[in-house]
Design an enzyme around this catalytic site. Structure first.
Site, PDB file in Angstrom:
ATOM      1  N   ASP A  98       0.822  -1.217   0.000  1.00 49.39           N
ATOM      2  CA  ASP A  98       0.000   0.000   0.000  1.00 49.39           C
ATOM      3  C   ASP A  98       0.859   1.271   0.000  1.00 49.39           C
ATOM      4  O   ASP A  98       0.706   2.148   0.857  1.00 49.39           O
ATOM      5  CB  ASP A  98      -0.925   0.020   1.220  1.00 49.39           C
ATOM      6  CG  ASP A  98      -1.679  -1.285   1.416  1.00 49.39           C
ATOM      7  OD1 ASP A  98      -2.102  -1.879   0.417  1.00 49.39           O
ATOM      8  OD2 ASP A  98      -1.820  -1.716   2.581  1.00 49.39           O
ATOM      9  N   GLU A 149     -11.499   1.113  -2.405  1.00 46.68           N
ATOM     10  CA  GLU A 149     -10.780   1.422  -1.160  1.00 46.68           C
ATOM     11  C   GLU A 149      -9.521   2.215  -1.502  1.00 46.68           C
ATOM     12  O   GLU A 149      -9.328   2.658  -2.620  1.00 46.68           O
ATOM     13  CB  GLU A 149     -10.418   0.123  -0.429  1.00 46.68           C
ATOM     14  CG  GLU A 149      -9.597  -0.848  -1.274  1.00 46.68           C
ATOM     15  CD  GLU A 149      -9.423  -2.208  -0.621  1.00 46.68           C
ATOM     16  OE1 GLU A 149      -9.870  -2.386   0.525  1.00 46.68           O
ATOM     17  OE2 GLU A 149      -8.835  -3.096  -1.266  1.00 46.68           O
TER      18      GLU A 149
END
Length: 516
Positions: free
Chosen positions: A30, A199
């Site tokens: 991420d 997301e």
């Protein structure tokens, strides 16, 4: 802390003005990226490992080094005394505002946190809870220079909140300490045909638009989306801007956009690669005639590409090797939970001296907090370390491990008769305790050279040398990831429950080298 220089062989720089993807071939999950002057910085998820929030630096977006961490301990400390591999720090965002560095992240069980610092190397503040709540994840702030307003967008974890596939926006206090409203759903992907698991939003202002770059479709098979609106609270229009197409880069998404001082645009994102975790790719980025971003090779991931037009840099990669001078370990190492004093002791020589910590979980490394870990390289490699078992405690053991939902380790154990044996043990994903992967063999000097060769598919071959030359041990072990986290290499020392100090183990000359 000390840092060793990694072998240039682990660099993505091809030495001819081009680079190959991934530029970070290990589990830097991420990622988010930022430029300040001529320097680029990157942070990534660290979940339940400590220290958290790794900080990487580059001058060319290709060659990266690890310069520190922004989070010394996970809080509240009592909740992270034991490993919680899928909790803690999820999907941070890195920003620079008001002459300070800021990192926001979501803890899915607690809410949105931030830390900040005057310099990338700190000192960083203690975590501040910006918004409390279950399932609040992937937050990203924006300080709008045009209006002076501050905003924050976040996603939702259904496992904690029952909500997913939508993004919620808030006005934020300019000092980043709290939110000014209850929030509004600004993108509801349930209303977008074919979109699911939206997301990881990253929020920007560009060309008069509010931009949200956000992934959807899940980590294994998803894509990168772009959303834009003239007003922060919407409505937003959307477009898919990066997907797998006919490449072998599955699920290319979730990362950050950065612009060089010369005006070039680039996008860093991850690819999920099983036991190797989420490796990081660098894609060129441009804007089409309608003002939408185009990533990679016309929306497909690029495997090889000319480097950014930036001054040439020497090949580099995050450190792996360590001689542990004075008993200290380098920045590349993280504990599997908040550490306690005395697990690693400093001394006048070289070598990592780990205390054999007494634990009821000595039979299951997955439950131990006192395992010192680093990321498993995404390319074939050989990991080696020298071990001396100094403990006289029966049942005390120490070794080199590959950790995931299943684990395997090789090392030394003190027997009830006072002797030391080389042992090799493993546990399947569903097993509650380890068992022998190979018969024990004597290690009369209490020393061993331990070796793991990791080949394609994260298939691990174990071997050892107790003074009679290198010997293979056991069957091939296929490394497995944790939930959300790639497999880890680990060093540990442990002893059965009981009273008194259980001694220690010393590790020296830790090396990871590429293998053919």
């Amino acid at each position: 802390m000390t840092t060793s220089v990694s072998a240039p062989a682990f660099s993505a720089d091809r030495g001819d003005g081009t680079y190959r993807n991934p530029v970070l071939d290990a589990d830097w999950s991420d990622p988010d990226v930022l430029r300040v002057a001529d320097d680029f910085y990157l942070t990534a998820s660290s979940f339940g490992r400590v220290p958290g929030l790794p900080l990487l630096h580059s001058r060319d977006l290709v060659n990266w080094t690890l310069v520190g961490h922004a989070l010394e301990l996970l809080e509240p400390a009592s909740e992270f005394r034991a490993p919680r591999h899928d909790c803690g720090v999820w999907a941070p965002s890195l920003r620079h505002f008001d002459d300070r560095f800021w990192i926001f992240w979501g803890d899915p069980d607690q809410g949105v946190f931030q830390v900040n610092a005057p310099e990338i190397r700190g000192p960083w503040t203690r975590p501040h809870l910006v918004k409390e709540g279950k399932g609040l994840i992937d937050p990203c702030p924006l300080w709008d220079e045009e209006t002076g307003e501050a905003y924050l967008v976040h996603a939702w974890a259904r496992s904690r909140s029952g909500i997913k596939n939508r993004l919620t926006g808030h006005r934020m206090r300019p000092d980043g300490t709290g939110l000014l409203d209850e929030g509004k759903v600004i993108v509801d992907a349930d209303r977008l045909p074919g979109w699911f698991t939206l997301e990881g939003p990253k929020l920007y202002r560009h060309d008069g638009w509010f931009w949200i770059l956000a992934p959807a479709g899940g980590v294994e098979t998803g894509w990168q989306g772009a959303f834009r609106s003239r007003d922060f609270f919407g409505p937003y229009e959307e477009r898919v801007v990066l997907e797998q197409h006919d490449t072998d880069v599955n699920g290319p998404h979730q990362g950050g956009w950065v612009r060089t001082a010369a005006g070039e645009d680039w996008f860093l994102h991850f690819q999920q690669r099983g036991a190797y975790g989420r490796v990081v790719h660098l894609q060129p980025m441009r804007w089409d005639a309608d003002g939408w971003p185009v990533l990679g090779d016309e929306g497909a991931p690029a495997a090889v590409h000319p480097k950014p037009a930036l001054p040439a840099q020497p090949p580099a990669a995050p450190a792996t090797d360590d001689d542990f001078p004075g008993g200290r370990f380098g920045r590349q190492w993280q504990w599997t939970a908040n550490p306690e004093d005395g697990w690693a002791t400093q001394h006048s020589g070289d070598g990592l001296r780990l205390t054999c910590v007494r634990s009821v979980h000595a039979h299951d490394l997955r439950k131990l907090a006192n395992v010192l870990t680093q990321r498993l390289p995404g390319t074939p490699s050989v990991t080696e370390v020298e071990l001396r078992l100094d403990s006289e405690e029966p049942g005390a053991r120490a070794g080199l491990a590959v950790l995931g939902d299943a684990f395997c380790w090789i090392g030394l154990q003190r027997d009830a008769d006072g002797g030391v044996h080389l042992v090799h043990r493993f546990a399947e994903t569903v097993a509650e305790r380890e068992r022998d992967a190979a018969p024990p063999c004597p290690a009369p000097d209490g020393r061993a050279r331990l070796r793991i060769e990791t080949r394609a598919g994260a298939r691990c071959h174990f071997s050892y040398d107790v003074g009679e030359g290198r010997q293979s041990s056991g069957q091939v072990f296929a490394a497995t990831p944790w939930r959300w986290v790639g497999a880890l290499l680990g060093l540990f020392a442990v002893a059965p429950t009981g009273g008194g100090h259980a001694g220690a183990a010393t590790f020296t000359t830790f090396r990871i080298t590429p293998s053919s």
